[in-house]
Scaffold this motif. Structure first.
Motif, PDB file in Angstrom:
ATOM      1  N   ARG A   1       0.929  -1.296   0.026  1.00  0.00           N
ATOM      2  CA  ARG A   1      -0.062  -0.078  -0.008  1.00  0.00           C
ATOM      3  C   ARG A   1       0.901   1.288  -0.077  1.00  0.00           C
ATOM      4  O   ARG A   1       0.602   2.168  -0.831  1.00  0.00           O
ATOM      5  N   ARG A   2       1.853   1.342   0.665  1.00  0.00           N
ATOM      6  CA  ARG A   2       2.799   2.413   0.894  1.00  0.00           C
ATOM      7  C   ARG A   2       3.577   2.686  -0.408  1.00  0.00           C
ATOM      8  O   ARG A   2       3.697   3.728  -0.905  1.00  0.00           O
ATOM      9  N   ALA A   3       4.087   1.513  -1.165  1.00  0.00           N
ATOM     10  CA  ALA A   3       4.617   1.683  -2.373  1.00  0.00           C
ATOM     11  C   ALA A   3       3.697   2.160  -3.509  1.00  0.00           C
ATOM     12  O   ALA A   3       3.907   3.078  -4.060  1.00  0.00           O
ATOM     13  N   ALA A   4       2.270   1.808  -3.237  1.00  0.00           N
ATOM     14  CA  ALA A   4       1.404   2.490  -4.415  1.00  0.00           C
ATOM     15  C   ALA A   4       1.044   3.826  -4.125  1.00  0.00           C
ATOM     16  O   ALA A   4       1.115   4.583  -4.923  1.00  0.00           O
ATOM     17  N   GLU A   5       1.061   4.278  -2.893  1.00  0.00           N
ATOM     18  CA  GLU A   5       0.768   5.634  -2.527  1.00  0.00           C
ATOM     19  C   GLU A   5       1.851   6.526  -3.034  1.00  0.00           C
ATOM     20  O   GLU A   5       1.640   7.709  -3.409  1.00  0.00           O
ATOM     21  N   ARG A   6       3.198   5.991  -3.101  1.00  0.00           N
ATOM     22  CA  ARG A   6       4.362   6.826  -3.307  1.00  0.00           C
ATOM     23  C   ARG A   6       4.928   6.411  -4.594  1.00  0.00           C
ATOM     24  O   ARG A   6       5.650   7.084  -5.078  1.00  0.00           O
ATOM     25  N   ASN A   7       4.246   5.315  -5.660  1.00  0.00           N
ATOM     26  CA  ASN A   7       4.374   5.335  -6.963  1.00  0.00           C
ATOM     27  C   ASN A   7       6.023   4.701  -6.910  1.00  0.00           C
ATOM     28  O   ASN A   7       6.831   5.098  -7.544  1.00  0.00           O
TER      29      ASN A   7
ATOM     30  N   ALA B   1      13.027   0.254  10.257  1.00  0.00           N
ATOM     31  CA  ALA B   1      14.401   1.194  10.256  1.00  0.00           C
ATOM     32  C   ALA B   1      15.299   0.378   8.992  1.00  0.00           C
ATOM     33  O   ALA B   1      15.999   1.340   8.389  1.00  0.00           O
ATOM     34  N   SER B   2      15.124  -0.698   8.760  1.00  0.00           N
ATOM     35  CA  SER B   2      15.934  -1.412   7.682  1.00  0.00           C
ATOM     36  C   SER B   2      15.560  -0.924   6.262  1.00  0.00           C
ATOM     37  O   SER B   2      16.328  -0.965   5.475  1.00  0.00           O
ATOM     38  N   ARG B   3      14.217  -0.480   6.173  1.00  0.00           N
ATOM     39  CA  ARG B   3      13.812   0.118   5.071  1.00  0.00           C
ATOM     40  C   ARG B   3      13.806   1.624   4.936  1.00  0.00           C
ATOM     41  O   ARG B   3      13.273   2.211   4.185  1.00  0.00           O
ATOM     42  N   GLY B   4      14.270   2.349   6.230  1.00  0.00           N
ATOM     43  CA  GLY B   4      14.330   3.478   5.956  1.00  0.00           C
ATOM     44  C   GLY B   4      13.049   4.378   6.132  1.00  0.00           C
ATOM     45  O   GLY B   4      12.743   5.500   5.802  1.00  0.00           O
ATOM     46  N   ILE B   5      11.937   3.515   6.912  1.00  0.00           N
ATOM     47  CA  ILE B   5      10.622   3.958   6.988  1.00  0.00           C
ATOM     48  C   ILE B   5      10.525   4.561   8.426  1.00  0.00           C
ATOM     49  O   ILE B   5      11.050   3.657   9.152  1.00  0.00           O
ATOM     50  N   GLU B   6       9.843   5.541   9.039  1.00  0.00           N
ATOM     51  CA  GLU B   6       9.650   6.243  10.036  1.00  0.00           C
ATOM     52  C   GLU B   6       7.968   6.214  10.095  1.00  0.00           C
ATOM     53  O   GLU B   6       7.381   6.725   9.268  1.00  0.00           O
ATOM     54  N   LEU B   7       7.643   5.696  11.334  1.00  0.00           N
ATOM     55  CA  LEU B   7       6.038   5.753  11.693  1.00  0.00           C
ATOM     56  C   LEU B   7       5.917   6.351  13.067  1.00  0.00           C
ATOM     57  O   LEU B   7       6.999   6.155  14.009  1.00  0.00           O
ATOM     58  N   PRO B   8       4.982   7.042  13.482  1.00  0.00           N
ATOM     59  CA  PRO B   8       4.572   7.633  14.867  1.00  0.00           C
ATOM     60  C   PRO B   8       4.718   6.233  15.722  1.00  0.00           C
ATOM     61  O   PRO B   8       4.622   5.062  15.285  1.00  0.00           O
TER      62      PRO B   8
ATOM     63  N   GLU C   1      -1.797   3.148  11.318  1.00  0.00           N
ATOM     64  CA  GLU C   1      -0.320   2.906  10.874  1.00  0.00           C
ATOM     65  C   GLU C   1       0.684   3.560  11.775  1.00  0.00           C
ATOM     66  O   GLU C   1       1.271   4.668  11.415  1.00  0.00           O
ATOM     67  N   THR C   2       0.983   3.004  12.856  1.00  0.00           N
ATOM     68  CA  THR C   2       1.874   3.309  13.980  1.00  0.00           C
ATOM     69  C   THR C   2       2.605   2.102  14.078  1.00  0.00           C
ATOM     70  O   THR C   2       2.263   0.978  13.741  1.00  0.00           O
ATOM     71  N   VAL C   3       3.835   2.277  14.938  1.00  0.00           N
ATOM     72  CA  VAL C   3       4.454   0.930  15.301  1.00  0.00           C
ATOM     73  C   VAL C   3       3.730   0.014  16.178  1.00  0.00           C
ATOM     74  O   VAL C   3       3.713  -1.073  15.549  1.00  0.00           O
ATOM     75  N   CYS C   4       2.893   0.885  17.074  1.00  0.00           N
ATOM     76  CA  CYS C   4       2.125  -0.270  17.872  1.00  0.00           C
ATOM     77  C   CYS C   4       0.852  -0.878  17.046  1.00  0.00           C
ATOM     78  O   CYS C   4       0.513  -1.860  17.265  1.00  0.00           O
TER      79      CYS C   4
END
Length: 258
Positions: free
Chosen positions: A45-51, A81-88, A99-102
């Motif tokens: 879903r994240r990849a589709a949103e960001r093309n 972190a291994s993918r360089g993704i930051e979430l609340p 869509e948070t870590v928890c």
């Protein structure tokens, strides 16, 4: 190293601390499947949103490197972190769709719960033979698991009564104990049992788990090679690596007695 398994002087130890998934119960595969389903849906879903191109979660390499043996939210943090993704960070009561870590961690946990409710929990018979033999020798046993499903799994497998203490994800969260590879959960189990770490044995199938055992100064760290990782387990802290814990039951033991 394999020859050493026949030279264990069990009289030196007063307790054995077991990991759960992959050591006592055949539930590690369930966790791996659920991590992949959860992360793949999120990443797609994240990849589709960001093309962007979709790179799926690797149920072998990513699982072993970032989530195996760790507390649930730690696993989410390490993999993102291994993918360089930051979430609340979110909160522990975040709903699974958030869509948070928890939230992601809770989504994965809900998937595990659904599978556990629908399927039988199998045990590794060699592991249970060893536990029974240890109890017969007066050696105390405890379970140390990152999973919050630990109580349900033990009950479903019918082995809860075989362990004097349990340190799981709920306990770790309540006591603010860092997860493996930090040794704190194992050290807490030894403390509750009133046994010095050097008088206790740690049994693990995860790299982070044997690292925890070594960092805690435990008297013996046993690695269980379920995935062809014998060399890595030894390199990261296991004193002994076996394919099946039943190998550690002395040949002179009478199986009818336990």
């Amino acid at each position: 190293m394999d020859d050493l398994k026949n030279e264990i002087d069990w009289s030196r130890y007063e307790a054995v601390l077991f990991d759960l998934d992959g050591v006592l119960t055949a539930t590690a595969k369930i966790h791996s499947i659920c991590w992949k389903r959860m992360f793949d849906a999120f990443l797609k879903r994240r990849a589709a949103e960001r093309n962007e191109s979709f790179e799926p979660f690797d149920a072998d390499q990513d699982y072993k490197a970032y989530v195996d043996g760790r507390l649930r939210y730690d696993g989410v943090r390490f993999f993102l972190a291994s993918r360089g993704i930051e979430l609340p960070e979110g909160a522990v009561d975040d709903p699974p769709e958030r869509e948070t870590v928890c939230g992601l961690g809770n989504r994965k946990d809900a998937m595990v719960g659904e599978i556990l409710a629908a399927e039988q929990v199998d045990v590794f018979e060699g592991s249970i033979r060893l536990v029974r033999w240890l109890l017969q020798q007066g050696i105390r046993t405890a379970v140390v698991s990152a999973s919050k499903n630990c109580p349900a799994v033990l009950q479903a497998a019918g082995i809860a009564e075989m362990f004097e203490q349990r340190i799981d994800g709920h306990v770790a969260e309540a006591l603010c104990l860092p997860g493996k590879p930090a040794p704190d959960t194992y050290l807490k189990a030894a403390e509750i049992l009133g046994i010095a770490p050097e008088k206790a044995v740690v049994v693990e199938d995860a790299i982070s788990g044997v690292q925890a055992g070594r960092a805690g100064g435990f008297g013996l760290v046993i690695g269980v090679d379920r995935h062809g990782d014998a060399e890595r387990l030894a390199d990261h802290g296991a004193d002994i690596v076996v394919k099946d814990l039943g190998e550690l039951v002395p040949e002179t033991a009478n199986p009818q007695e336990f």
